[in-house]
Design a protein around this motif. Structure first.
Motif, PDB file in Angstrom:
ATOM      1  N   ASP A 213       0.827  -1.201   0.000  1.00 53.73           N
ATOM      2  CA  ASP A 213       0.000   0.000   0.000  1.00 53.73           C
ATOM      3  C   ASP A 213       0.867   1.259   0.000  1.00 53.73           C
ATOM      4  O   ASP A 213       0.552   2.239  -0.660  1.00 53.73           O
ATOM      5  CB  ASP A 213      -0.928   0.004   1.221  1.00 53.73           C
ATOM      6  N   ARG A 214       1.970   1.233   0.776  1.00 49.88           N
ATOM      7  CA  ARG A 214       2.857   2.402   0.805  1.00 49.88           C
ATOM      8  C   ARG A 214       3.511   2.618  -0.553  1.00 49.88           C
ATOM      9  O   ARG A 214       3.696   3.755  -0.992  1.00 49.88           O
ATOM     10  CB  ARG A 214       3.905   2.224   1.902  1.00 49.88           C
ATOM     11  N   GLN A 215       3.858   1.524  -1.221  1.00 50.23           N
ATOM     12  CA  GLN A 215       4.438   1.627  -2.559  1.00 50.23           C
ATOM     13  C   GLN A 215       3.428   2.214  -3.530  1.00 50.23           C
ATOM     14  O   GLN A 215       3.764   3.045  -4.381  1.00 50.23           O
ATOM     15  CB  GLN A 215       4.884   0.243  -3.040  1.00 50.23           C
ATOM     16  N   ALA A 216       2.169   1.800  -3.406  1.00 49.22           N
ATOM     17  CA  ALA A 216       1.123   2.340  -4.284  1.00 49.22           C
ATOM     18  C   ALA A 216       0.949   3.839  -4.057  1.00 49.22           C
ATOM     19  O   ALA A 216       0.720   4.604  -4.988  1.00 49.22           O
ATOM     20  CB  ALA A 216      -0.201   1.610  -4.033  1.00 49.22           C
ATOM     21  N   GLU A 217       1.069   4.290  -2.792  1.00 47.38           N
ATOM     22  CA  GLU A 217       0.951   5.716  -2.495  1.00 47.38           C
ATOM     23  C   GLU A 217       2.040   6.497  -3.214  1.00 47.38           C
ATOM     24  O   GLU A 217       1.807   7.560  -3.773  1.00 47.38           O
ATOM     25  CB  GLU A 217       1.036   5.938  -0.987  1.00 47.38           C
TER      26      GLU A 217
ATOM     27  N   VAL B 125      -4.563  -1.522  -4.627  1.00 47.51           N
ATOM     28  CA  VAL B 125      -4.409  -1.744  -3.189  1.00 47.51           C
ATOM     29  C   VAL B 125      -4.769  -3.194  -2.909  1.00 47.51           C
ATOM     30  O   VAL B 125      -5.934  -3.581  -2.980  1.00 47.51           O
ATOM     31  CB  VAL B 125      -5.312  -0.792  -2.373  1.00 47.51           C
TER      32      VAL B 125
ATOM     33  N   ASN C  90      -5.261   3.314   2.567  1.00 45.40           N
ATOM     34  CA  ASN C  90      -4.446   4.011   1.574  1.00 45.40           C
ATOM     35  C   ASN C  90      -5.074   5.387   1.337  1.00 45.40           C
ATOM     36  O   ASN C  90      -6.220   5.495   0.898  1.00 45.40           O
ATOM     37  CB  ASN C  90      -4.422   3.200   0.280  1.00 45.40           C
ATOM     38  N   LYS C  91      -4.335   6.441   1.634  1.00 44.02           N
ATOM     39  CA  LYS C  91      -4.933   7.773   1.645  1.00 44.02           C
ATOM     40  C   LYS C  91      -5.355   8.231   0.259  1.00 44.02           C
ATOM     41  O   LYS C  91      -6.347   8.952   0.113  1.00 44.02           O
ATOM     42  CB  LYS C  91      -3.966   8.783   2.261  1.00 44.02           C
ATOM     43  N   TYR C  92      -4.627   7.821  -0.790  1.00 42.85           N
ATOM     44  CA  TYR C  92      -5.013   8.218  -2.142  1.00 42.85           C
ATOM     45  C   TYR C  92      -6.293   7.503  -2.571  1.00 42.85           C
ATOM     46  O   TYR C  92      -7.183   8.100  -3.167  1.00 42.85           O
ATOM     47  CB  TYR C  92      -3.879   7.903  -3.122  1.00 42.85           C
ATOM     48  N   TRP C  93      -6.382   6.238  -2.282  1.00 42.97           N
ATOM     49  CA  TRP C  93      -7.577   5.464  -2.607  1.00 42.97           C
ATOM     50  C   TRP C  93      -8.800   6.052  -1.921  1.00 42.97           C
ATOM     51  O   TRP C  93      -9.845   6.265  -2.535  1.00 42.97           O
ATOM     52  CB  TRP C  93      -7.354   4.015  -2.174  1.00 42.97           C
TER      53      TRP C  93
ATOM     54  N   ASN D 170     -10.878  -1.316   7.170  1.00 40.41           N
ATOM     55  CA  ASN D 170      -9.427  -1.324   7.250  1.00 40.41           C
ATOM     56  C   ASN D 170      -8.928  -0.120   8.049  1.00 40.41           C
ATOM     57  O   ASN D 170      -9.163   1.020   7.665  1.00 40.41           O
ATOM     58  CB  ASN D 170      -8.814  -1.294   5.844  1.00 40.41           C
TER      59      ASN D 170
ATOM     60  N   TYR E 187     -13.394  -2.295   2.325  1.00 37.09           N
ATOM     61  CA  TYR E 187     -12.104  -1.681   2.645  1.00 37.09           C
ATOM     62  C   TYR E 187     -12.291  -0.277   3.208  1.00 37.09           C
ATOM     63  O   TYR E 187     -11.606   0.127   4.149  1.00 37.09           O
ATOM     64  CB  TYR E 187     -11.253  -1.644   1.381  1.00 37.09           C
TER      65      TYR E 187
END
Length: 275
Positions: free
Chosen positions: A2-6, A237, A258-261, A254, A250
């Motif tokens: 998730d951090r990588q996706a951010e 995510v 994930n803040k962007y999601w 959760n 989610y």
């Protein structure tokens, strides 16, 4: 992950200007859009996850929300909200067949306040859906409009199916969902051309929700050149998919979101709730 996706999504969003990410029709019209359709334009999208989480956010705004699974050959929305589907011949197919059916008996109540589901039974036979016309779906959608504040349609990308094209015809506004796949713009154009040949207005389906973004070297400019508007960009995510496998949302369950999601989902919910 998730951090990588951010981190990677920052690069994706920089490629999309704010103007491109606002649907022109949604911005300019003052009509109330109470029936909203979502149809996939490529592989690697997950409309059921999008609609279930979006439906929850809308219900939390005080809107009585009904999700309608029109994927009659492979319904799955019931799994995402953890409800038991009806027996064969109940649910969506029953209200399509007759105008005498009490909708309240066929609509599934989820465990979330103000969030409901009208779904086909996974036990229905495929051939049972071949004989429905546009008028059958129009009657069902009109009934749902009178019962709920907002109706979310999960539309299959199967052009010969009347439930696909009929849903595009009778929804107020629609979104294509697409991933970073080279065929996505072409698939959108093909479906819109087919709908236009059937006398259906395509202006309401000029907005795109990008899903499961991985920061690939994708040409977003081609969508702009074709006249489409990107209204949301959701990163991939894994946790969201994992929660769906457990029948959880989610956006609700959760604690490490994930803040962007979440930002994009909330922006979509705000957009629909304000129309």
């Amino acid at each position: 992950m998730d951090r990588q996706a951010e981190r990677t999504l920052d690069h994706v969003l920089q490629k999309i200007s704010p103007k491109d990410r606002i649907g022109a029709e949604l911005r300019d019209s003052h009509l109330i859009y109470s029936v909203v359709g979502f149809t996939p334009a490529s592989d690697f999208t997950d409309n059921a996850m999008l609609i279930s989480n979006l439906g929850y956010l809308l219900s939390q705004k005080g809107l009585n929300t009904c999700m309608v699974d029109l994927k009659v050959f492979y319904p799955n929305l019931y799994q995402y909200v953890d409800v038991t589907p009806g027996k064969r011949g109940t649910g969506l197919i029953k209200v399509l067949k007759s105008d005498k059916v009490d909708f309240r008996e066929e609509i599934l109540r989820t465990r979330y306040d103000r969030l409901y589901l009208l779904s086909p039974s996974p036990h229905d036979l495929i051939e049972e859906y071949f004989d429905f016309d546009f008028e059958h779906l129009e009657r069902v959608i009109d009934a749902l409009k009178s019962m709920f504040d907002i109706v979310l349609l999960d539309i299959p990308n199967i052009p010969p199916l009347e439930l696909c094209i009929g849903a595009m015809k009778y929804c107020h506004v629609g979104f294509f969902t697409a991933s970073e796949r080279i065929e996505a713009p072409g698939n959108i154009v093909k479906l819109l051309d087919y709908a236009s040949s059937m006398g259906i207005s395509t202006a309401k389906f000029m907005s795109i929700i990008l899903m499961n973004l991985q920061d690939l070297q994708y040409d977003y400019q081609v969508m702009k050149e074709l006249g489409f508007n990107i209204v949301a960009a959701l990163p991939l995510v894994k946790a969201a998919s994992a929660y769906a496998l457990e029948g959880k949302l989610y956006v609700r369950d959760n604690p490490l979101m994930n803040k962007y999601w979440l930002k994009e989902m909330r922006r979509l919910a705000d957009l629909l709730a304000s129309q």
